[in-house]
Design a protein around this motif. Sequence first.
Motif, short mmCIF file in Angstrom:
data_model
loop_
_atom_site.label_atom_id
_atom_site.label_comp_id
_atom_site.label_asym_id
_atom_site.label_seq_id
_atom_site.Cartn_x
_atom_site.Cartn_y
_atom_site.Cartn_z
N PHE A 1 0.81 -1.21 0.00
CA PHE A 1 0.00 0.00 0.00
C PHE A 1 0.85 1.27 0.00
CE2 PHE A 1 -2.87 -3.20 1.60
CZ PHE A 1 -4.11 -2.83 1.09
N ARG A 2 2.08 1.19 0.46
CA ARG A 2 2.96 2.36 0.50
C ARG A 2 4.39 1.89 0.30
NH1 ARG A 2 2.38 5.46 5.85
NH2 ARG A 2 0.49 6.29 4.88
N ASP A 3 5.17 2.69 -0.42
CA ASP A 3 6.54 2.30 -0.72
C ASP A 3 7.45 3.52 -0.58
OD1 ASP A 3 8.18 0.61 -3.54
OD2 ASP A 3 8.78 0.90 -1.46
N LYS A 4 7.65 3.98 0.63
CA LYS A 4 8.48 5.15 0.90
C LYS A 4 9.38 4.85 2.10
CE LYS A 4 6.65 9.25 0.64
NZ LYS A 4 5.75 10.43 0.87
N GLY A 5 10.42 4.06 1.84
CA GLY A 5 11.30 3.61 2.91
C GLY A 5 11.91 4.75 3.70
N ALA A 6 11.89 4.62 5.05
CA ALA A 6 12.38 5.71 5.89
C ALA A 6 13.08 5.24 7.15
CB ALA A 6 11.21 6.61 6.30
#
Length: 319
Positions: free
Chosen positions: A162-167
């Motif tokens: 659902f989300r792909d914004k590695g942090a």
Amino acid sequence: MSSRQQAEGVRRPSISRRKVLAGGLGALAAAGGAGGWALDRYVIDHVEVADASALTGSAVTVAEADPAGTGTATGYTSGTATITIDTVVTGTGDSRVTYFVADVTVTDATIVRSAFAGDQFGENIIADPSEIAADVGAVLAVNGDYYGFRDTGIVIRNGVAFRDKGARQGLAFRADGSARLYDETATNAADLIADGVWNTLSFGPGLVQDGRIVNGINTVEIDTNFGNHSVQGRQPRTGVGLVAANHLLFVVVDGRSAGYSRGVTMSELAQIFVDRGADLAYNLDGGGSSAMIFNGGLVNNPLGRGEERGTSDILYVAG
């Protein structure tokens, strides 16, 4: 636990549900891959999704509960899961700590699932953990990573990205029952799914690796956004760990309640997992969010008041 709610008694403000974007799902292509569990997975970027559970990566059949093991305060047995819950009290007076350990063994790792508040993916969509658990028929549930408080992280739930914004440092559960800590910034959702990842959690820090407490966890910062910098001090906590493949531990520690439970530091939480034989463990959202639900009932006593606080997601065992 995030410091956005350090002071006891502070509750999240009432938040209106964000408008859910409709349409566009028909254009998503199912990704191919190894293993039947992933045949219907999708990758979705920057979209709020209604009926999120309809996108689950595989159909899982859960056996009916053994009547002898259902409805008790401490245990559950079915064809696919065995759960025992221990209540532990240590210390006295202001040093007293009360916590709950759910020891879970499953025969199918994909019955350990995630669910979103209102079955919708997006920011600031919340519901009490018991409400989310009831909606999906969970036998056991704990609050998740409160993904909806932020717009970063890799969010893979039930085989769907659902989300792909590695942090930050994440935890990845694979469909084969194994799990690992990983650096979100060094990979992406598609590669994780190709590697068999079934669920990810994005909070942290990692508490235990290779059976040992991770160094420096009492001074870690989770996020750089205002109000969520640290998870330090003695606080209510929620964590999840793995003893071996398909053998999990869920721990919820109550806190901020003098004479009932003071809460624990991050290293004290890690020690609980080590003492129970965990090979790895990971910290989830905590504070007033820390909740354990079993057979529809609240097991712990959040902030000593017995009241749940809304969150965006749960991690649960299907029943």
